[in-house]
Design a protein around this motif. Structure first.
Motif, PDB file in Angstrom:
ATOM      1  N   LYS A   3       0.883  -1.176  -0.110  1.00 40.26           N
ATOM      2  CA  LYS A   3       0.027   0.085  -0.096  1.00 40.26           C
ATOM      3  C   LYS A   3       0.835   1.126  -0.004  1.00 40.26           C
ATOM      4  O   LYS A   3       1.816   1.300   0.628  1.00 40.26           O
ATOM      5  CB  LYS A   3      -0.841   0.144   1.536  1.00 40.26           C
ATOM      6  CG  LYS A   3      -1.767   1.308   1.472  1.00 40.26           C
ATOM      7  CD  LYS A   3      -2.473   0.932   2.595  1.00 40.26           C
ATOM      8  CE  LYS A   3      -3.348   2.515   3.230  1.00 40.26           C
ATOM      9  NZ  LYS A   3      -3.923   2.534   4.204  1.00 40.26           N
ATOM     10  N   ASN A   4       0.675   2.355  -0.714  1.00 39.73           N
ATOM     11  CA  ASN A   4       1.235   3.425  -0.671  1.00 39.73           C
ATOM     12  C   ASN A   4       0.833   4.367   0.481  1.00 39.73           C
ATOM     13  O   ASN A   4      -0.305   4.726   0.458  1.00 39.73           O
ATOM     14  CB  ASN A   4       1.058   4.210  -2.119  1.00 39.73           C
ATOM     15  CG  ASN A   4       1.665   3.675  -3.294  1.00 39.73           C
ATOM     16  OD1 ASN A   4       2.664   2.907  -3.220  1.00 39.73           O
ATOM     17  ND2 ASN A   4       1.154   4.082  -4.667  1.00 39.73           N
ATOM     18  N   LEU A   5       1.809   4.658   1.280  1.00 36.41           N
ATOM     19  CA  LEU A   5       1.745   5.433   2.538  1.00 36.41           C
ATOM     20  C   LEU A   5       1.605   6.924   2.035  1.00 36.41           C
ATOM     21  O   LEU A   5       2.655   7.412   1.414  1.00 36.41           O
ATOM     22  CB  LEU A   5       2.502   5.001   3.499  1.00 36.41           C
ATOM     23  CG  LEU A   5       2.376   3.654   4.169  1.00 36.41           C
ATOM     24  CD1 LEU A   5       3.410   3.336   5.253  1.00 36.41           C
ATOM     25  CD2 LEU A   5       0.967   3.491   4.855  1.00 36.41           C
ATOM     26  N   ARG A   8       0.400  11.639   6.142  1.00 34.33           N
ATOM     27  CA  ARG A   8      -0.520  11.413   7.519  1.00 34.33           C
ATOM     28  C   ARG A   8      -0.678   9.972   7.832  1.00 34.33           C
ATOM     29  O   ARG A   8      -1.160   9.961   8.896  1.00 34.33           O
ATOM     30  CB  ARG A   8      -1.844  12.042   6.954  1.00 34.33           C
ATOM     31  CG  ARG A   8      -2.701  11.182   5.836  1.00 34.33           C
ATOM     32  CD  ARG A   8      -3.814  11.872   5.718  1.00 34.33           C
ATOM     33  NE  ARG A   8      -4.660  11.163   4.449  1.00 34.33           N
ATOM     34  CZ  ARG A   8      -4.582  11.540   3.359  1.00 34.33           C
ATOM     35  NH1 ARG A   8      -3.821  12.650   2.942  1.00 34.33           N
ATOM     36  NH2 ARG A   8      -5.501  10.953   2.488  1.00 34.33           N
ATOM     37  N   ASP A   9      -0.385   8.975   6.946  1.00 33.92           N
ATOM     38  CA  ASP A   9      -0.640   7.736   7.410  1.00 33.92           C
ATOM     39  C   ASP A   9       0.782   7.409   8.517  1.00 33.92           C
ATOM     40  O   ASP A   9       0.349   6.169   9.227  1.00 33.92           O
ATOM     41  CB  ASP A   9      -0.709   6.591   6.302  1.00 33.92           C
ATOM     42  CG  ASP A   9      -2.044   7.125   5.590  1.00 33.92           C
ATOM     43  OD1 ASP A   9      -2.847   7.404   6.072  1.00 33.92           O
ATOM     44  OD2 ASP A   9      -1.796   6.983   4.374  1.00 33.92           O
ATOM     45  N   LEU A  10       1.704   7.783   8.367  1.00 36.08           N
ATOM     46  CA  LEU A  10       2.956   7.561   9.083  1.00 36.08           C
ATOM     47  C   LEU A  10       2.644   8.139  10.565  1.00 36.08           C
ATOM     48  O   LEU A  10       2.390   8.938  11.126  1.00 36.08           O
ATOM     49  CB  LEU A  10       4.108   8.428   8.522  1.00 36.08           C
ATOM     50  CG  LEU A  10       4.614   7.904   7.319  1.00 36.08           C
ATOM     51  CD1 LEU A  10       6.064   8.613   6.741  1.00 36.08           C
ATOM     52  CD2 LEU A  10       4.956   6.232   7.281  1.00 36.08           C
TER      53      LEU A  10
END
Length: 72
Positions: A3-5, A8-10
């Motif tokens: 999945k491409n992070l 904001r997902d980190l």
């Protein structure tokens, strides 16, 4: 497939790791370019413009310049 992070997902640790990696990369690039600018052409193995371009290649370019691009 991975999945491409997005940024904001980190989490906090991931953001710090990305920031430190970027700082290290740009620091190596700046150090290689500064050293290259101060050296005479006779003190560099090969054309200076080629090493300046090679330094743009992630971590490998500046490390290769410091390992092989300078004459002692």
């Amino acid at each position: 497939m991975a999945k491409n992070l997005k940024w904001r997902d980190l989490g906090t640790g991931g953001r710090i790791l990305v920031a430190l990696t970027a700082i290290l990369q740009f620091g190596l690039l700046g150090a290689a370019w500064a050293d290259l600018a101060r050296r005479r052409p006779a003190e560099v193995n090969g054309p200076r413009w080629a090493w300046a371009l090679a330094a743009l290649v992630n971590f490998a370019g500046p490390i290769a310049y410091f390992a092989r691009g300078r004459r002692r």
